[in-house]
Write a protein that holds these residues in place. Structure first.
Motif, PDB file in Angstrom:
ATOM      1  N   ILE A 199       3.672   5.809  -2.771  1.00  7.86           N
ATOM      2  CA  ILE A 199       4.926   6.433  -3.201  1.00  7.86           C
ATOM      3  C   ILE A 199       5.001   6.491  -4.725  1.00  7.86           C
ATOM      4  CG2 ILE A 199       7.429   6.153  -3.220  1.00  7.86           C
ATOM      5  CD1 ILE A 199       7.201   4.967  -0.405  1.00  7.86           C
ATOM      6  N   THR A 200       4.583   5.398  -5.388  1.00 12.38           N
ATOM      7  CA  THR A 200       4.606   5.375  -6.852  1.00 12.38           C
ATOM      8  C   THR A 200       3.686   6.440  -7.432  1.00 12.38           C
ATOM      9  OG1 THR A 200       5.060   2.994  -6.831  1.00 12.38           O
ATOM     10  CG2 THR A 200       4.228   3.933  -8.870  1.00 12.38           C
ATOM     11  N   ALA A 201       2.473   6.562  -6.857  1.00 11.51           N
ATOM     12  CA  ALA A 201       1.543   7.587  -7.333  1.00 11.51           C
ATOM     13  C   ALA A 201       2.103   8.986  -7.115  1.00 11.51           C
ATOM     14  CB  ALA A 201       0.200   7.434  -6.625  1.00 11.51           C
ATOM     15  N   THR A 202       2.782   9.190  -5.978  1.00 11.38           N
ATOM     16  CA  THR A 202       3.376  10.502  -5.700  1.00 11.38           C
ATOM     17  C   THR A 202       4.486  10.820  -6.690  1.00 11.38           C
ATOM     18  OG1 THR A 202       2.884  10.212  -3.339  1.00 11.38           O
ATOM     19  CG2 THR A 202       4.504  11.895  -3.940  1.00 11.38           C
ATOM     20  N   VAL A 203       5.341   9.827  -6.966  1.00 15.42           N
ATOM     21  CA  VAL A 203       6.433  10.046  -7.922  1.00 15.42           C
ATOM     22  C   VAL A 203       5.880  10.337  -9.309  1.00 15.42           C
ATOM     23  CG1 VAL A 203       8.369   8.924  -9.083  1.00 15.42           C
ATOM     24  CG2 VAL A 203       8.101   8.677  -6.615  1.00 15.42           C
ATOM     25  N   VAL A 204       4.829   9.609  -9.713  1.00 14.70           N
ATOM     26  CA  VAL A 204       4.221   9.848 -11.031  1.00 14.70           C
ATOM     27  C   VAL A 204       3.627  11.252 -11.088  1.00 14.70           C
ATOM     28  CG1 VAL A 204       2.352   9.135 -12.559  1.00 14.70           C
ATOM     29  CG2 VAL A 204       3.802   7.413 -11.513  1.00 14.70           C
TER      30      VAL A 204
ATOM     31  N   LYS B  80      19.401   0.630 -15.469  1.00 15.31           N
ATOM     32  CA  LYS B  80      18.925  -0.754 -15.505  1.00 15.31           C
ATOM     33  C   LYS B  80      20.091  -1.735 -15.488  1.00 15.31           C
ATOM     34  CE  LYS B  80      16.030  -3.915 -18.217  1.00 15.31           C
ATOM     35  NZ  LYS B  80      17.054  -4.973 -18.321  1.00 15.31           N
TER      36      LYS B  80
ATOM     37  N   SER C 219       8.855   1.341 -21.494  1.00 13.22           N
ATOM     38  CA  SER C 219       9.238   2.682 -21.041  1.00 13.22           C
ATOM     39  C   SER C 219       9.761   3.526 -22.194  1.00 13.22           C
ATOM     40  CB  SER C 219      10.306   2.578 -19.946  1.00 13.22           C
ATOM     41  OG  SER C 219       9.813   1.861 -18.827  1.00 13.22           O
TER      42      SER C 219
ATOM     43  N   TYR D  38       0.835  -1.209   0.000  1.00 15.09           N
ATOM     44  CA  TYR D  38       0.000   0.000   0.000  1.00 15.09           C
ATOM     45  C   TYR D  38       0.869   1.257   0.000  1.00 15.09           C
ATOM     46  CZ  TYR D  38      -3.591   3.305   1.586  1.00 15.09           C
ATOM     47  OH  TYR D  38      -4.444   4.365   1.695  1.00 15.09           O
TER      48      TYR D  38
ATOM     49  N   LEU E 144       3.943   1.419  -0.991  1.00 11.09           N
ATOM     50  CA  LEU E 144       4.645   1.472  -2.275  1.00 11.09           C
ATOM     51  C   LEU E 144       3.757   2.069  -3.352  1.00 11.09           C
ATOM     52  CD1 LEU E 144       7.127   0.767  -3.967  1.00 11.09           C
ATOM     53  CD2 LEU E 144       6.165  -1.522  -4.313  1.00 11.09           C
ATOM     54  N   ALA E 145       2.456   1.714  -3.340  1.00 14.97           N
ATOM     55  CA  ALA E 145       1.528   2.281  -4.318  1.00 14.97           C
ATOM     56  C   ALA E 145       1.390   3.787  -4.128  1.00 14.97           C
ATOM     57  CB  ALA E 145       0.165   1.595  -4.201  1.00 14.97           C
TER      58      ALA E 145
END
Length: 294
Positions: free
Chosen positions: A170-175, A244, A264, A165, A167-168
């Motif tokens: 944080i990912t949404a914030t970064v996006v 990568k 990507s 949760y 992580l989701a």
């Protein structure tokens, strides 16, 4: 209920509990997962992988018994003693799969219904536990609901869900931050182009008076925007591939398999193409509005 098995010439007996779980919650789908009383008397069983590890590295090592692999355990002769309501019956059983998700000993629902109707002293035995499937694992509201209703959560699923949760989030914030930065970069580039056009206003006006079309006048700025955006795109792709290359081994060590970079790259090309098209359209509109044909 009890089970007996012979391993290495020695008999092992133990009390046993069995559960039936809807098939959609399993992470394995064995072929022999069925039971029909009187037709298919062998009871298929799915157990947790943790139980096999406990046997191999705990019980077997301390008793001098051989260790068993997942491929061999299906050949071990297993018998179930089902008793109750004044009756007892021995049935052959077979371990057909191992689950990493469920910490239980599971049998088909057909066997459980038959055993309850034949040996249980109650018409409808109560469920021992429930499985909750959520769309947002780790949501604090779920944990609060469980606590308010005095439900005990098995294993470390709460911690894993909470980590997923966060992580989701944080990912949404970064996006979101990335989208804001991209929009700011887009408008800053437009502002720089407008300032450049205003700075060269007199020269552009003379070119228009000499008969140059707005498209020809704006051509220099078209090329400038395309070169800048292409350079930024190529640089970003190279940095992504370099990151990568350096991080793939570290991610694989913790069980994370990096995906293909083509998605990507394709998304970056699409976004940069849209930004470039917007820049070119803005330049053309600005030239036509500020430098009309004589």
């Amino acid at each position: 209920m009890a089970a007996s098995v012979e391993i290495g010439g020695r008999g092992v007996n133990t009390a046993l509990f069995l559960e039936s779980i809807p098939d959609e919650f399993f992470d394995v789908t064995p072929k022999e997962w069925s039971f029909t009383p009187g037709v298919n008397a062998t009871v298929p069983i799915i157990i947790s992988k943790e139980y096999l590890s406990l046997y191999n590295f705990g019980f077997a090592a301390s008793r001098g018994l051989p260790q068993i692999s997942e491929s061999m355990i299906g050949m071990v002769p297993l018998r179930l003693s089902v008793s109750g309501n004044g009756r007892q019956m021995w049935l052959p059983a077979k371990i057909v799969g191992f689950s990493s998700r469920l910490n239980t000993i599971a049998v088909p629902d057909e066997f459980m219904r038959w055993a309850n109707s034949s040996f249980a002293d109650r018409d409808q035995p109560e469920a021992s536990r429930i499985i909750v499937e959520t769309n947002t694992p780790g949501d604090p509201a779920i944990e609060q609901y469980m606590r308010e209703h005095h439900y005990e959560i098995a294993g470390d699923k709460v911690d894993n869900g909470r980590a997923a949760y966060f992580l989701a989030i944080i990912t949404a914030t970064v996006v979101a931050v990335g989208i804001i930065i991209s929009l700011l970069a887009f408008f800053i580039l437009l502002l720089s182009i407008y300032l450049l056009l205003q700075k060269n206003r007199e020269k552009l006006h003379r070119l228009m008076m000499l008969g140059y079309s707005p498209r020809a006048v704006a051509g220099y700025y078209y090329r400038l925007v395309i070169l800048i955006n292409a350079g930024v795109l190529i640089g970003d792709i190279l940095l992504m591939l370099l990151a990568k290359h350096f991080w793939s081994s570290q991610l694989e060590n913790i069980g994370v398999t990096p995906g293909s970079p083509w998605l990507s790259i394709g998304l970056a090309i699409a976004i940069m193409s849209a930004i470039t098209a917007g820049n070119l359209a803005a330049i053309a509109r600005n030239v036509r509005r500020n430098f009309p044909m004589p």
